[in-house]
Design a protein around this motif. Sequence first.
Motif, short mmCIF file in Angstrom:
data_model
loop_
_atom_site.label_atom_id
_atom_site.label_comp_id
_atom_site.label_asym_id
_atom_site.label_seq_id
_atom_site.Cartn_x
_atom_site.Cartn_y
_atom_site.Cartn_z
N VAL A 1 -10.85 -2.32 -1.65
CA VAL A 1 -9.68 -2.22 -2.53
C VAL A 1 -9.84 -3.09 -3.77
O VAL A 1 -9.44 -2.70 -4.88
N VAL B 1 -2.40 7.73 -6.78
CA VAL B 1 -3.44 7.53 -5.77
C VAL B 1 -3.56 8.73 -4.85
O VAL B 1 -4.66 9.21 -4.57
N SER C 1 2.95 2.10 -9.39
CA SER C 1 1.94 2.05 -8.34
C SER C 1 0.80 1.10 -8.69
O SER C 1 0.18 0.52 -7.81
N LEU D 1 0.84 -1.20 0.00
CA LEU D 1 0.00 0.00 0.00
C LEU D 1 0.87 1.25 0.00
O LEU D 1 0.63 2.20 -0.77
N SER E 1 2.42 1.83 -3.32
CA SER E 1 1.51 2.27 -4.39
C SER E 1 1.24 3.76 -4.36
O SER E 1 0.61 4.29 -5.28
N PHE F 1 -0.33 -1.80 -6.31
CA PHE F 1 -1.71 -1.85 -5.81
C PHE F 1 -2.32 -3.23 -6.04
O PHE F 1 -3.11 -3.71 -5.22
#
Length: 392
Positions: free
Chosen positions: A150, A84, A175, A62, A65, A179
């Motif tokens: 998610v 993100v 990323s 996480l 990402s 992810f």
Amino acid sequence: MSNNKTYSFEVQCHECALIVKLPDLQENQKAQCPRCGYTLSTIHRNAVERVIAFAITALIFLLASLPFNFLSFSSNGLENHFAVISSFFVLIDNNYHILALIELLTIFAIPSVVLLSVIYLLIPLKKGLYPRHGRKILDIVFKLLPWSMVEIFLIGTLVSLIKIISMADIALGLSFYAFILFTISMTLVVLHIDKRQLYQLLAQVESAHNIEIQQSQHKIARVDPTSQALSVQKTWALLITAIILYIPANAYPIMTTHLLGQDDPSTIIGGVILLWHLGSYPIAIIIFIASVLVPVAKILVLVWLNYSVQKQSDRLSLKRVKWYRMAEFVGRWSMIDVFVVIILASLIQLGPAMSITPGVATLAFSGVVVVTMLAAMSFEPQLIWKNTNDYE
């Protein structure tokens, strides 16, 4: 269950309120309610160690990402990047505060809280130590889990790529891959968490806590008639709200594409039809199921269940609880279309040349998903079974 087994403790079925005596389960065994088939407990091999490892791995991916590009979009010499973290600020700068909050909570804040809480609980328990406020934190974890989305966000990203791949060149950043690994790790955490096993671990470390768990279970088994009526009324109120919100969610555009000074608004149904005409049949089917079929079916199922409970019907109890189980599971997947709009609105911001803005329907449809999830949570499946003590 055979008579030669030793029954070490009792648990209450969440869906039919039956008190079931469970034996000590071995690895790769699970226990199901003999009346409604609800899975009471599942024991995975080295479950605690795996949950800790997957939770730490998920947090690492996480964090990985966040700093890099998630997607890159380029068209006619114009380029934009989607990360993100930056997507939150793009939505806020364009006054889409509620959408920014939805993205922040469902794909970052809530998963982070769940993972950190699981690590905080299991590492001390593994060493025989009792984590402070362990039961309260564990209660919070199981309340937050349905709101961690998610995997739905990842599917929404894939749908977004299909929608815009014909309009521009798309590049996947580091990323994006991080992810994907975060999503896999988070899913493994959820699959290996067993509620009964975690509470039993807490009880083993702190014997006084075991009394509290047994007391709370028997309180649930004897639900007060007043609370039953309030549950039915609350579910009706939430369902009516969802029906009201569903009208503007389909009547108004869910997003508007601005291309060289021309506006092209698109409703949910209009987007499905456009994808179908463009030959994207699988994506059109996914959007239709998630954004049209699932919300309507969930509302109808919950209306039927709540009405049958209000009338104290004792027919088709097993079928009704199975329909409830399905409605509770699929409802959150309707967020796919909302995440598609969030991603496109964050990524495609190329000024007068091309941009995408969310429509009124986005907020209305988000409200439908949230309210129907709350309706499913407020509905008590135990009320389907009128005579909870008549089963042997």
